[in-house]
Design a protein around this motif. Structure first.
Motif, PDB file in Angstrom:
ATOM      1  N   ASN A  97      26.184  11.490   9.315  1.00 46.22           N
ATOM      2  CA  ASN A  97      26.316  10.155   8.478  1.00 46.22           C
ATOM      3  C   ASN A  97      25.782  10.226   7.178  1.00 46.22           C
ATOM      4  N   ASP A  98      25.243  11.467   6.470  1.00 45.00           N
ATOM      5  CA  ASP A  98      24.956  11.661   5.282  1.00 45.00           C
ATOM      6  C   ASP A  98      26.146  12.426   4.368  1.00 45.00           C
ATOM      7  N   MET A  99      27.445  12.677   5.234  1.00 46.68           N
ATOM      8  CA  MET A  99      28.312  13.262   4.367  1.00 46.68           C
ATOM      9  C   MET A  99      29.445  12.354   4.074  1.00 46.68           C
ATOM     10  N   GLU A 100      30.040  12.594   3.074  1.00 47.80           N
ATOM     11  CA  GLU A 100      31.204  11.743   2.551  1.00 47.80           C
ATOM     12  C   GLU A 100      32.667  12.405   2.405  1.00 47.80           C
ATOM     13  N   PRO A 101      33.687  11.750   2.676  1.00 48.80           N
ATOM     14  CA  PRO A 101      33.637  10.448   3.088  1.00 48.80           C
ATOM     15  C   PRO A 101      33.288  10.033   4.531  1.00 48.80           C
TER      16      PRO A 101
END
Length: 486
Positions: A205-209
């Motif tokens: 959940n700290d990676m995008e998108p």
């Protein structure tokens, strides 16, 4: 003259740096991970054999596998440490009515290789995905290729066999809710590797998108409002359970308590464990909802529920009385809670000290269903079924602790050997920290669970034994890294 020499020197440095960056960029952009056709065929034949020869699953258990992300050994009451800080009554009730393994370990100290180990029954170097992967085309993916090596695997190889594929071939309805983190491209997506139904995020959940997928299609575009992530996941898991008239396998992989932490507004400030506790207590509520559905539908008695974590805690969280945290191979990075609840087969109210590891999940499932293992590859895991049902000793003589493709430690039920390696050191004010080389160490985990004291001089025979096993394992992996059999 000196000025011209300095200018020329720096010019050469800049040109070389740009050339190297361009070369790495080209390798990264042009890299295509290839699968092993020989073992893809062997996998297909194995799964076809299971489908044609598997006996009826009418009496087999349903399986609900709940995996937390970065939950520490001491974060829940069933972890036997600080049970009053974070309230997890639903998980604790499962532990009280089931089994706790007090010496259970994740397959690796970080996300991706640990998940590969849980699903395949193989140590991450065997499974071909030893390092954390990042979203395709992202800056983090490019930096990772620089720090590791250009051409490193970016997805779980398609020739690997997952527990979902085994159970689907055996007649189970298979679903996954939550974090995948084993690659974002075919043929290595959840629906490619045994899951009929998928809802969740492909990465941390700290990676995008950070988007949510339903099967192969984005259903909730990035950026997802993570305050409602646990609620969404529980609703999806509940819907899957309600739609499962036949035997089912549900892999429920939370994104939390991985950082950044989020919880519904009405939850905030309700736990003595701060926001971290708010998040865990909300997840515990979800566990209670799923257990109640199983009880209401009459499925609870013959459902094997397993709850554990992918590695130790990161910035927050409680690793128990153990040294280390996420990212290292001390016990705090890899020893995690383990709860098994199966009223039909597991006597309640037990805590077993037998050491085990996440790679044991697939062999245990094979044992439960009396199915053969594939014959073209080594499974590093061993069945935990005798330990779960009748308190047998550990199925392992030794456990091996890997970070990436490097073996850092080996242990038996009592002693742990750490080979000569760097040990991370840094202070709060240091922007960049690193490893300081150390000699080999031997820890007596029975008297020193915190790995504080080297006792190699006191136990020279044990030192020699575990050193020999360390060297044997290294030699074995060097000669046959992926563990293929003739």
């Amino acid at each position: 003259m000196i000025k011209h020499l300095l200018i020329s020197f720096f010019t050469v440095i800049v040109v070389l740096t740009l050339a190297i960056a361009a070369w790495v960029g080209y390798r990264y952009a042009s890299f295509e991970q290839l699968d092993d056709n020989t073992h893809l065929q062997a996998k297909a034949e194995y799964l076809e054999h299971l489908a044609s020869s598997a006996t009826s699953v009418n009496t087999a258990p349903n399986i609900l596998f709940i995996l937390y992300d970065d939950m520490g050994y001491g974060d829940i009451g069933a972890g036997e440490t600080n049970p009053d800080v974070i309230a997890t009554p639903n998980i604790d009730a499962l532990a009280a009515a089931g089994l706790v393994l007090s010496d259970f370990h994740s397959p690796a100290p970080v996300c991706t290789p640990s998940r590969a180990g849980y699903l395949t029954g193989r140590l991450a170097p065997r499974a071909g995905l030893p390092d954390v992967v990042f979203p395709s085309g992202s800056t983090k993916a490019f930096i990772s290729s620089l720090l590791l090596k250009s051409g490193s695997p970016v997805r779980l190889p398609a020739e690997e066999i997952t527990v979902a594929e085994v159970l689907r071939a055996a007649g189970y309805r298979t679903g996954m809710v939550g974090k995948w983190h084993l690659g974002d491209s075919r043929p290595s997506l959840p629906n490619d590797l045994g899951f009929e139904h998928y809802y969740g995020a492909l990465y941390s959940n700290d990676m995008e998108p950070f988007a949510l997928y339903r099967n192969r299609v984005v259903e909730v575009p990035a950026p997802v409002d993570q305050r409602y992530l646990s609620e969404r996941y529980t609703e999806e898991a509940l819907a899957f359970l309600r739609a499962s008239d036949e035997r089912f396998f549900l892999y429920f992989a939370h994104n939390f308590p991985h950082d950044p932490l989020h919880s519904r507004d009405e939850r905030l400030g309700t736990s003595d464990g701060g926001l971290y506790g708010d998040v865990l207590e909300e997840i515990d509520d979800g566990v209670g909802i799923l257990v109640e559905e199983l009880r209401y539908s009459g499925k609870l008695d013959n459902t094997l529920i397993i709850i554990t974590s992918d590695n130790g805690p990161w910035f927050l969280g409680n690793a128990g009385d153990q040294r280390g945290r996420k990212g290292n191979t001390f016990e705090g990075g890899m020893r995690v809670p383990f709860i098994a609840h199966w009223p039909a087969e597991i006597p309640q109210g037990r805590s077993e000290p037998a050491m085990a590891m996440g790679i044991d999940l697939l062999p245990t499932v094979l044992d439960i269903l009396a199915l053969p293992a594939p014959n073209d590859r080594i499974l590093d895991g061993r069945s935990m079924l005798p330990t779960l049902t009748r308190g047998a000793a550990s199925p392992h003589q030794y456990l091996h602790y890997y970070d990436g493709e490097t073996l850092f430690a080996v242990r038996d039920q009592r002693f742990k050997y750490r080979g000569p390696a760097g040990v991370f050191y840094g202070t709060d004010q240091m922007l960049i920290s690193g490893s300081i080389p150390q000699k080999e160490w031997l820890f007596d985990l029975q008297s020193d669970p915190g790995e504080s004291y080297d006792v190699s001089a006191r136990h020279p025979q044990k030192l020699a034994e575990l050193r020999a096993e360390f060297n044997r394992k290294n030699a074995e992996m060097q000669s046959n890294l992926r563990g293929w059999t003739p």
